[in-house]
Scaffold this motif. Sequence first.
Motif, PDB file in Angstrom:
ATOM      1  N   VAL A 166      -9.018 -39.598  13.574  1.00 12.80           N
ATOM      2  CA  VAL A 166     -10.383 -39.157  13.886  1.00 12.80           C
ATOM      3  C   VAL A 166     -10.450 -38.436  15.229  1.00 12.80           C
ATOM      4  O   VAL A 166     -11.529 -38.211  15.763  1.00 12.80           O
ATOM      5  N   SER A 167      -9.316 -38.042  15.780  1.00 10.90           N
ATOM      6  CA  SER A 167      -9.290 -37.447  17.123  1.00 10.90           C
ATOM      7  C   SER A 167      -9.905 -36.054  17.178  1.00 10.90           C
ATOM      8  O   SER A 167     -10.302 -35.600  18.249  1.00 10.90           O
ATOM      9  N   GLY A 168      -9.948 -35.357  16.032  1.00  5.98           N
ATOM     10  CA  GLY A 168     -10.388 -33.964  16.042  1.00  5.98           C
ATOM     11  C   GLY A 168      -9.349 -33.020  16.602  1.00  5.98           C
ATOM     12  O   GLY A 168      -9.660 -31.893  16.994  1.00  5.98           O
ATOM     13  N   GLN A 169      -8.077 -33.444  16.613  1.00  2.00           N
ATOM     14  CA  GLN A 169      -6.988 -32.646  17.172  1.00  2.00           C
ATOM     15  C   GLN A 169      -6.832 -31.313  16.451  1.00  2.00           C
ATOM     16  O   GLN A 169      -7.191 -31.168  15.280  1.00  2.00           O
ATOM     17  N   SER A 170      -6.271 -30.339  17.158  1.00  2.00           N
ATOM     18  CA  SER A 170      -5.899 -29.080  16.523  1.00  2.00           C
ATOM     19  C   SER A 170      -4.775 -29.323  15.529  1.00  2.00           C
ATOM     20  O   SER A 170      -3.824 -30.068  15.813  1.00  2.00           O
ATOM     21  N   LEU A 171      -4.875 -28.695  14.364  1.00  4.73           N
ATOM     22  CA  LEU A 171      -3.829 -28.807  13.342  1.00  4.73           C
ATOM     23  C   LEU A 171      -3.157 -27.463  13.074  1.00  4.73           C
ATOM     24  O   LEU A 171      -2.525 -27.274  12.037  1.00  4.73           O
ATOM     25  N   ASP A 196     -17.542 -36.629   9.741  1.00  4.25           N
ATOM     26  CA  ASP A 196     -18.284 -37.240  10.845  1.00  4.25           C
ATOM     27  C   ASP A 196     -17.338 -37.908  11.855  1.00  4.25           C
ATOM     28  O   ASP A 196     -17.671 -38.928  12.460  1.00  4.25           O
ATOM     29  N   HIS A 197     -16.164 -37.300  12.052  1.00  2.00           N
ATOM     30  CA  HIS A 197     -15.176 -37.911  12.951  1.00  2.00           C
ATOM     31  C   HIS A 197     -15.701 -38.059  14.375  1.00  2.00           C
ATOM     32  O   HIS A 197     -15.336 -38.998  15.094  1.00  2.00           O
ATOM     33  N   ALA A 198     -16.579 -37.147  14.817  1.00  2.00           N
ATOM     34  CA  ALA A 198     -17.125 -37.252  16.168  1.00  2.00           C
ATOM     35  C   ALA A 198     -17.980 -38.511  16.313  1.00  2.00           C
ATOM     36  O   ALA A 198     -17.961 -39.174  17.364  1.00  2.00           O
ATOM     37  N   GLU A 199     -18.716 -38.854  15.273  1.00  2.00           N
ATOM     38  CA  GLU A 199     -19.532 -40.065  15.310  1.00  2.00           C
ATOM     39  C   GLU A 199     -18.646 -41.318  15.314  1.00  2.00           C
ATOM     40  O   GLU A 199     -18.958 -42.311  15.989  1.00  2.00           O
ATOM     41  N   VAL A 200     -17.529 -41.273  14.566  1.00  2.00           N
ATOM     42  CA  VAL A 200     -16.595 -42.397  14.583  1.00  2.00           C
ATOM     43  C   VAL A 200     -16.059 -42.604  15.998  1.00  2.00           C
ATOM     44  O   VAL A 200     -16.026 -43.728  16.520  1.00  2.00           O
ATOM     45  N   VAL A 212     -18.583 -44.289  18.339  1.00  2.00           N
ATOM     46  CA  VAL A 212     -18.651 -45.741  18.196  1.00  2.00           C
ATOM     47  C   VAL A 212     -17.535 -46.402  19.003  1.00  2.00           C
ATOM     48  O   VAL A 212     -17.756 -47.389  19.717  1.00  2.00           O
ATOM     49  N   ALA A 213     -16.323 -45.858  18.901  1.00  2.00           N
ATOM     50  CA  ALA A 213     -15.186 -46.417  19.636  1.00  2.00           C
ATOM     51  C   ALA A 213     -15.386 -46.289  21.140  1.00  2.00           C
ATOM     52  O   ALA A 213     -15.159 -47.231  21.904  1.00  2.00           O
ATOM     53  N   GLU A 214     -15.820 -45.113  21.574  1.00  2.00           N
ATOM     54  CA  GLU A 214     -15.969 -44.854  23.006  1.00  2.00           C
ATOM     55  C   GLU A 214     -17.083 -45.691  23.621  1.00  2.00           C
ATOM     56  O   GLU A 214     -16.927 -46.239  24.724  1.00  2.00           O
ATOM     57  N   GLU A 215     -18.205 -45.820  22.920  1.00  2.00           N
ATOM     58  CA  GLU A 215     -19.325 -46.581  23.466  1.00  2.00           C
ATOM     59  C   GLU A 215     -19.032 -48.076  23.541  1.00  2.00           C
ATOM     60  O   GLU A 215     -19.621 -48.784  24.359  1.00  2.00           O
ATOM     61  N   SER A 216     -18.085 -48.545  22.735  1.00  2.00           N
ATOM     62  CA  SER A 216     -17.717 -49.964  22.808  1.00  2.00           C
ATOM     63  C   SER A 216     -17.020 -50.279  24.126  1.00  2.00           C
ATOM     64  O   SER A 216     -17.115 -51.407  24.625  1.00  2.00           O
TER      65      SER A 216
END
Length: 272
Positions: free
Chosen positions: A158-163, A180-184, A187-191
């Motif tokens: 879910v990193s949104g890395q360049s492929l 919706d990887h940015a939303e995932v 959630v991780a970052e706000e925790s």
Amino acid sequence: MAHARLCIVSDIHCGPETPTKKGNRALELLRPFVDYARIMQPDVLLDLGDRITDVDTPTDRRNLVEVAARLGAVRCERIHLLGNHDVGRMSRTENAEILGVPMKSRVVPLDGCRIVVWQPHVRVEATGLPPAATTLDWLRTALAASDLPAIVVSHVPVSGQSLLGNYYFSRGSNIATYPDHAEVRRVAEESGKVALWISGHVHWNSLTIVNGIPHVTIQSLTETFTTPPEPSGAYAELEIAGNTFELTVHGRDPFHLRLPFRPSGERRWLGK
């Protein structure tokens, strides 16, 4: 202080040979990993999913039974993630019955940290991977349940890395990650609890740090596009010791990381 050792394998793809995957050699390629894990005696064997390349239900079941027998020889806690090929022609329940472990989101406690096993839907639809939104409440709750640093594991990154340059996903971002990887990630970052996120699926070794969280992907065991004409034979060891983690990928496509291991809430810039 956290102390743990994981042995990791990803995208075994037991099944037919393709132009870039030696699926017909998967069981042979698993032998060094299993031998290594039995010697290392890890706390956890982590299998990041796509154990098979789906063909038809009888073939897929037969191949999964063979893979399960090999991995089951390692006597420790086992985490098996569902990959998109694993559910191409078999259900979540069938995978769980053959592997003998739960195929659902759960938390695995370790010494001074925990593994948050996140299992959203992975079946690829006509438009690509579906949103992960229905599983975000579970992820949010699991991360909030303890102050111990968390390692989140998922098949799909879910990193949104360049492929760019990736054999499979340069032009297929809709099947490389969730829409919706940015939303995932939010959630991780706000925790403030996530120290590391590990995934497979994209068939290469990578590190992408987003808002203080290292997102790592592990190369496929049977992949050849980075090591032609031979398969990578990739498998990894993760060692967590205090405030540091080391990840080493063995095989023909080696990769090594040594980074701080601390919750993302401790990694942010002052004033943010």
